[in-house]
Design a protein around this motif. Structure first.
Motif, short mmCIF file in Angstrom:
data_model
loop_
_atom_site.label_atom_id
_atom_site.label_comp_id
_atom_site.label_asym_id
_atom_site.label_seq_id
_atom_site.Cartn_x
_atom_site.Cartn_y
_atom_site.Cartn_z
N LEU A 61 0.82 -1.22 0.00
CA LEU A 61 0.00 0.00 0.00
C LEU A 61 0.86 1.27 0.00
N VAL A 62 2.07 1.19 0.52
CA VAL A 62 2.97 2.34 0.45
C VAL A 62 3.32 2.65 -1.01
N ILE A 63 3.69 1.64 -1.78
CA ILE A 63 4.05 1.90 -3.17
C ILE A 63 2.81 2.25 -3.98
N ALA A 64 1.66 1.70 -3.62
CA ALA A 64 0.41 2.07 -4.29
C ALA A 64 0.12 3.55 -4.08
N ASP A 65 0.34 4.02 -2.85
CA ASP A 65 0.11 5.44 -2.57
C ASP A 65 1.11 6.32 -3.31
N LEU A 66 2.39 5.90 -3.35
CA LEU A 66 3.41 6.68 -4.03
C LEU A 66 3.05 6.89 -5.49
N LEU A 67 2.53 5.84 -6.13
CA LEU A 67 2.21 5.90 -7.55
C LEU A 67 0.80 6.44 -7.81
N GLY A 68 0.07 6.72 -6.73
CA GLY A 68 -1.22 7.37 -6.89
C GLY A 68 -2.38 6.44 -7.15
N VAL A 69 -2.25 5.16 -6.84
CA VAL A 69 -3.39 4.24 -7.01
C VAL A 69 -4.54 4.75 -6.15
N PRO A 70 -5.71 4.94 -6.74
CA PRO A 70 -6.84 5.48 -5.97
C PRO A 70 -7.15 4.65 -4.73
N LEU A 71 -7.50 5.32 -3.66
CA LEU A 71 -7.78 4.66 -2.40
C LEU A 71 -8.83 3.57 -2.54
#
Length: 422
Positions: free
Chosen positions: A159-169
């Motif tokens: 979830l950290v890398i998902a947030d970094l790349l902007g994956v929608p919540l």
């Protein structure tokens, strides 16, 4: 007992739990020497590895594939295989990713990456990490025990890398169900796809980037979609997709292994927990020593473009060179008493788990931040952290299982017990 002279590093499962005696054996013969039935040139010495990393005579075209690249030529065919590499590069596994690229393409892709991972974005991502660490710990903290990879390390890193790349919540749970399969039961649903997760990831990011180019929004994915090369040109959607998926997969794997190894070292080293709790400034050095002792990348490869040398060893053009960071980080010529965990090691920052040179890991600051924040919050919310003797055996006779792969070095599971801090 394994015969190190004839062992196949790529297939022999006896080397998975503890590859370090094999690495020591190779280095004792020569820090640069032929090994495995595939006759790769193995580099187990620290200085020798640095020389390869910094020498443009070595191509990264076989970085992941190594001796399984399918290149239709080999050592001794000619003194310069540069043109042959370019002719056949496209057929090599993982050729489309930054890890397998050489300049000038690698320089161009790396420039794009530097526009995506900016200090501002990293700071925003770090704020997210502090919140996420608590949310993930909340899922099991009251039980006093957990399987740490499934309970914390894997979902946190993902979830950290998902947030970094902007994956929608709203898509985070779907990503967890595909990549952190141990959490699927908690989600109460099947994984949305049964095919290759990396193919799913490619499709997902291609869709994100295509959508944001068509309909820009005020979000990170739009910044990703609109990023330009240094010369102002717009990269192909597929190029941005490949960069995103590689960052996602590599970032998740590497940090999962770092954080879980660090917690294992805390559990296995009496007094470490108190030292870190009493002086949080020791955490970064502790993580560096963790990286030195258990480098997440077990091996990667280069190919000699031209006939050259590594130290005093002649390397014919076309030779596949196998770099072993975990071996180089235990080179006694560089690190005193290399097989002992020493959190106060004075030169620990010189470890090369994140590689050096043009291909140094761009996510290294991110991984270090994830490790630092994770250990801080774990120490805030747990005490009496211990390895589960029921699952891993008593102290002094532990039994850990590791992922059966020659590329990565990481625990398959880590059971711990602790007292929740209230």
């Amino acid at each position: 007992m394994t015969d190190f002279e004839t062992v196949d590093f790529f297939t022999d499962e006896a080397l998975v739990p503890d590859p370090y005696p094999y690495f020591d054996h190779l280095r004792s013969k020569c820090p640069v020497g032929h090994a495995t039935p595939f006759n790769v040139l193995a580099v187990t010495g620290y200085d020798e590895a640095l020389a390869v990393y910094k020498d443009p005579a070595f191509s990264s075209c076989v970085s992941v594939a190594g001796p399984f690249s399918g290149m239709p030529f080999g050592p001794g065919d000619t003194d310069d295989v540069t043109e042959l590499i370019e002719q056949h590069r496209g057929a090599v596994p993982m050729a489309e990713h930054i890890t397998s690229q050489d300049p000038p393409l690698h320089t161009r892709t790396r420039g794009l990456l530097n526009k995506l991972i900016t200090p501002k974005r990293l700071k925003e991502n770090e704020d997210f990490m502090w919140r996420l660490a608590d949310l993930q710990l909340d899922t099991f903290i009251d039980t006093g025990a957990c399987e740490f990879l499934a309970g914390y390390a894997k979902p946190f890193s993902l979830l950290v890398i998902a947030d970094l790349l902007g994956v929608p919540l709203e898509d985070h749970e779907e990503f967890k169900s595909v990549f952190a399969l141990e959490t699927v039961g908690e989600l109460g649903k099947e994984a949305p796809t049964s095919h290759n997760p990396l193919e799913w990831l490619n499709e997902k990011f291609y869709g994100y980037i295509e959508d944001r180019r068509r309909s820009p929004r005020e979000d990170v994915l739009t910044e990703l979609a609109q990023a330009k090369h240094e010369d102002g040109s717009t990269p192909e959607i597929e190029d941005v997709m490949n960069l995103s998926t590689f960052l996602f997969a590599a970032g998740t794997e590497t940090t999962t292994k770092l954080v879980s190894s660090a917690v294992r070292f805390i559990g296995d080293n009496p007094g470490a927990e108190k030292e870190l709790r009493d002086d949080r400034s020791r955490i970064p050095a502790f993580l560096e020593e963790t990286l030195r002792m258990e480098s997440p990348v077990k091996c990667h490869f280069r190919m000699a473009r031209t006939t050259t040398k590594i130290g005093d060893v002649e390397v014919p053009a076309g030779t596949t060179v196998m770099l072993l960071p975990g071996a180089c980080n235990r080179d006694e010529r560089k690190f005193a008493d290399p097989n002992t965990f020493r959190a106060d090691r004075p030169n620990v920052r010189e470890q090369i788990a994140f590689i050096r040179g043009a291909h140094s890991c761009p996510g290294a600051p991110l991984a270090r931040a994830e490790g630092r924040i994770s250990l801080n919050r774990i120490l805030d919310r747990m005490r009496d952290i211990a390895i589960s003797a029921e699952h891993h055996g008593p102290a002094g006779d532990r039994n850990y299982t590791y992922e059966p792969t020659f590329i990565m070095r990481g625990l398959s599971e880590l059971h711990i017990t602790f007292t929740p801090v209230t």
